[in-house]
Design a protein around this motif. Structure first.
Motif, PDB file in Angstrom:
ATOM      1  N   GLN A   7       0.831  -1.211   0.000  1.00  0.00           N
ATOM      2  CA  GLN A   7       0.000   0.000   0.000  1.00  0.00           C
ATOM      3  C   GLN A   7       0.868   1.265   0.000  1.00  0.00           C
ATOM      4  N   ARG A  61      -4.514   3.777  -1.944  1.00  0.00           N
ATOM      5  CA  ARG A  61      -4.233   2.700  -0.978  1.00  0.00           C
ATOM      6  C   ARG A  61      -4.904   1.395  -1.396  1.00  0.00           C
ATOM      7  N   ASN A 110      -7.010  -1.354  -3.772  1.00  0.00           N
ATOM      8  CA  ASN A 110      -7.138  -1.861  -5.142  1.00  0.00           C
ATOM      9  C   ASN A 110      -8.264  -2.887  -5.142  1.00  0.00           C
ATOM     10  N   ARG A 119      -8.012  -6.418  -6.960  1.00  0.00           N
ATOM     11  CA  ARG A 119      -7.201  -7.387  -6.203  1.00  0.00           C
ATOM     12  C   ARG A 119      -7.992  -7.909  -4.988  1.00  0.00           C
ATOM     13  N   GLU A 120      -8.736  -7.047  -4.346  1.00  0.00           N
ATOM     14  CA  GLU A 120      -9.532  -7.487  -3.190  1.00  0.00           C
ATOM     15  C   GLU A 120     -10.581  -8.509  -3.623  1.00  0.00           C
TER      16      GLU A 120
HETATM   17  C1  LIG Z   1      -1.934  -5.426  -0.560  1.00  0.00           C
HETATM   18  C2  LIG Z   1      -2.550  -4.708  -1.497  1.00  0.00           C
HETATM   19  O1  LIG Z   1      -3.225  -3.534  -1.208  1.00  0.00           O
HETATM   20  C3  LIG Z   1      -4.513  -3.538  -0.589  1.00  0.00           C
HETATM   21  C4  LIG Z   1      -4.620  -4.607   0.407  1.00  0.00           C
HETATM   22  C5  LIG Z   1      -4.940  -5.869  -0.002  1.00  0.00           C
HETATM   23  C6  LIG Z   1      -4.676  -7.053   0.893  1.00  0.00           C
HETATM   24  O2  LIG Z   1      -4.324  -6.847   2.061  1.00  0.00           O
HETATM   25  O3  LIG Z   1      -4.787  -8.189   0.395  1.00  0.00           O
HETATM   26  C7  LIG Z   1      -5.529  -6.097  -1.250  1.00  0.00           C
HETATM   27  C8  LIG Z   1      -5.791  -5.072  -2.096  1.00  0.00           C
HETATM   28  C9  LIG Z   1      -5.533  -3.659  -1.730  1.00  0.00           C
HETATM   29  O4  LIG Z   1      -6.755  -3.022  -1.379  1.00  0.00           O
HETATM   30  C10 LIG Z   1      -2.503  -5.136  -2.928  1.00  0.00           C
HETATM   31  O5  LIG Z   1      -2.916  -4.369  -3.793  1.00  0.00           O
HETATM   32  O6  LIG Z   1      -2.049  -6.262  -3.192  1.00  0.00           O
END
Ligand SMILES: C=C(O[C@@H]1C=C(C(=O)O)C=C[C@H]1O)C(=O)O
Length: 133
Positions: free
Chosen positions: A87, A97, A99, A102-103
């Protein structure tokens, strides 16, 4: 049943032998004694088991669960630290921060592996890792 204490006070005595002064709030609100509970101080007492054999098995298995929980908590803390690095790098580069695509991948994976409660677990992990959105 009533008994007279050494101090001369009259008390009602419950099935468990515990006594509350007659007419006190504790006496009026006390829950009924659990007649199926194991006697205090026996191995079965803390586990809810009804035999010493089951109580011993439960006590050993609880030690394993405590050890697993230690590792799970450590892994969650490690995940939080790695997530924070990602992040921070994204924010420093001018990005956001969070994404969401990805979530969605993370949520889908937990749901596939663990079923519906997996989604709730993943949401909690994401909240721990990036805060509430
Ligand atoms: C870690 C990240 O950043 C943030 C945190 C994430 C997580 O903890 O899995 C996933 C997506 C993002 O909101 C990422 O983009 O991989």
């Amino acid at each position: 049943m009533t008994t007279t204490t050494a101090a001369g006070t009259e008390r009602s005595t419950s099935a468990t032998g515990t006594a509350a002064p007659t007419g006190t709030p504790a006496d009026r609100t006390a829950a009924p004694a659990d007649k199926t509970a194991a006697p205090a101080g026996t191995p079965a007492d803390k586990t809810g088991a009804r035999t010493d054999e089951a109580a011993e098995l439960i006590t050993g298995a609880r030690e394993r669960i405590d050890a697993l929980d230690d590792r799970i908590i450590g892994l969650i803390q490690e995940r939080m630290a790695v997530s924070a690095v990602i992040q921070q790098a994204r924010i420093t580069s001018g990005g956001r921060r969070v994404n969401l695509s990805r979530e969605m991948e993370v949520l889908g994976r937990y749901r596939r592996e663990l079923g519906k409660p997996g989604t709730a677990l993943a949401l909690t992990l994401l909240e721990l890792c990036r805060g509430r959105i």
